[in-house]
Design an enzyme around this catalytic site. Sequence first.
Site, mmCIF file in Angstrom:
data_model
loop_
_atom_site.group_PDB
_atom_site.id
_atom_site.type_symbol
_atom_site.label_atom_id
_atom_site.label_comp_id
_atom_site.label_asym_id
_atom_site.label_seq_id
_atom_site.Cartn_x
_atom_site.Cartn_y
_atom_site.Cartn_z
ATOM 1 N N THR A 1 0.830 -1.193 0.000
ATOM 2 C CA THR A 1 0.000 0.000 0.000
ATOM 3 C C THR A 1 0.868 1.247 0.000
ATOM 4 O OG1 THR A 1 -0.048 0.265 2.410
ATOM 5 C CG2 THR A 1 -1.725 -1.145 1.423
ATOM 6 N N ASP A 2 0.286 2.343 -0.489
ATOM 7 C CA ASP A 2 0.834 3.638 -0.124
ATOM 8 C C ASP A 2 0.617 3.784 1.379
ATOM 9 O OD1 ASP A 2 1.924 6.180 -0.202
ATOM 10 O OD2 ASP A 2 0.764 6.810 -1.936
ATOM 11 N N TRP A 3 1.313 4.714 1.996
ATOM 12 C CA TRP A 3 1.315 4.826 3.452
ATOM 13 C C TRP A 3 -0.046 5.303 3.949
ATOM 14 C CZ3 TRP A 3 4.983 2.495 1.648
ATOM 15 C CH2 TRP A 3 6.181 2.222 2.295
#
Length: 743
Positions: free
Chosen positions: A282-284
């Site tokens: 995932t993106d953060w």
Amino acid sequence: MAKPMLLAAAAALVLGLGSVGTGAGTAAAQTMAKDTSGTPQQRAAAMLAQMSEAEKLTLVKGYFGTDFLPAKFTAPEEARAGSAGYVPGIARLGIPPQWQADAGIGVATQGHIVSKRGRTALPSGLGVAASWDPAIAYEGGRMIGFEARADGFNVMLAGSVNLMREPRNGRNFEYAGEDPLLAGTMAGAAIAGIQSNRMISTLKHYAVNDQETDRGAYNVLLGEAEMRMSDLLAFQIALEKGDPGSVMCAYNRVNGPYACESRFLLTDVLRRDWGFAGYVMTDWGAAHSTAAAANAGLDQESGYGLQKDDHFGEKLAQALANGEVSKARLDEMAGRILTAMFAHGLIDDPASEGHAIDFATNQAVSRRAAEAGAVLLRNEGGLLPLSADARRIAVIGGHADKGVLSGGGSSQVYPLDGPGGGNAVPGLEPKSWPGPVVYYPSSPLEELKKQLPDARFDFVDGSDPAAAAAAAAQADVAIVFGTQWASESIDVAMKLDGDQDALIAAVAAANPKAVVVLQTGGPVKMPWADDVGAILEAWYPGRAGGEAIANLLTGKVNPSGRLPASFPASEAQLPYPGEPRKGEVAYTEGAAVGYKWLDKTGQEPLFPFGFGLSYTHFTIDAQRLVPGEDGAMGLVSEVTFTNSGERKGAGVVQLYASHPGWEAPQRLVGFAKVELEPGDHAVAKIAIDPRLLAVWDADLRGWVVESGDYQIHAALSSRDSAGYNTLTQEKMLFLPAGWKPKK
């Protein structure tokens, strides 16, 4: 504050399993990890068979690598200081941690730590893409990957390929423009360069993540065919050319589901159609569920601590226990992570900290990229290169006496501290996220003085247009530096910051020999364009940007960049002229992104896609189509290209194709950058990917080249043509979803 409990230990408590760091057979497992026989998939499967469930869970949860005070989060001790992320390793099996660094411009530093990691910054991604030279992108990727590896990182969160649908997107400077072929090719080359250092690079942000406004919630509405022929094609090409170990899913929703829990994106397209063997992170903070995300195809949740949710921690352990997520799915998740780690050398050649870096050599790499990507947009009467006869030169604005601008957010690379180092213009707002604003200590003014020692230079900071005009009136040439700061988490107006348009207009009125050097995150309006003598778009030019700009202005280097995105004349030319939208965002332009939209709607841009001038002159003398080697529809265009001017230079041969019924009048189908001595010519052989002549058929789940005539022409920009060849295709050709050209 106590250190956070790592997932492996937490899972052991929930499931009653043993500790991950102990156990019999350690020596045998370590030997197996170093055994290089078998494919990465086979080695991953053998490793997986030795792992407990708690150990598998360890691999699928990542932590923010830096203390984050708003969340009262303290990073794991093993994380690299100021880093983006950390995933624990499994020592008994010889599996190292994943140490993750931002981003595609260089080794960034996160958080509010006092000591920033000073490293070499490349020009912006858009600036590198403007070189239209995959070799430049590869060289830059290799350089920043080397620095990351020298600091002990083995995963770099680079490879940004989101198309420029919204010119006001604050992250456009990280990306590679508006065309899927150009963006995918350049991002893929950068990924390959990074990974040449025995490390993983990501491909991000997957997918259709084209604005920062409402980025964690907005829902893109876009048909499958339109997506496949635009944004997804850019990702597909980058995947083929770069072979990234990981794909990072985006914050936004796509046709309903969040990107990180979209089965269509993560499983149907990425796995089934494209055959991606690595893992999806995932993106953060982009995870929104546990079972739904895992079952859709998400393999690793990133950045716990920066975001409060912990979907792949104890929640995933519980989902496994109650059957919401199968144990086979966990094996698949951990196996994909191990496959990428084996394939890219993380296990066989573990990274370590403290290695020497030759910063002078690396700054030269950054300088070459800045020179190759700067675009000369206007040069009336040959005002540039600067004449040696110019005895008095006014340099105005843009902190040109101090340094060059960079973009903000998570990709921010800091310059080395020490004499002549550090932020050249500290204290500008915003001082905190998404800032600080950073200027690299590479002064265009000081570099110009070195190259023109006989000239007198007058610097005016540009805060007073009247004072700037007075200085310009006394000068032989006036050089104005225009700036636009952009960053992750914000979108920006399509203009220079503050009242710089009025400043430039005042200078141009005082001296027609006015040169404007732009440092911007993307396209900007230029109401003064017809009144100045020359315009050089330098983007965010990186750590050696001042020297690169001086080399270009004086003619030491001949400009060779070409626009990777159209510069609209105004917002009225955009598919959606209003402010970036929230909620549902319908991309009614479909696959007609950028120049395709302008062509389709018959609008004249300020500067067209592919445009750029030189200090020499290029001509396209001949073109012919010959059969290629990539199947029945494989084609190669042989273009005779001549430098008919008086200087050595590099030009970009661009191929465009047209066919009735497409989303727009033409598409870019190939390009090549060619350097020539004065009077020389070369034959550029440019392969045409059949997918670029096709349309996506959702029922067939593949590409169809329709019957009829195709016009293919070589050009120097999207609004230039040297005539065309006609190809007649008598029957349809079907290419399956995962088709790719031979390497």
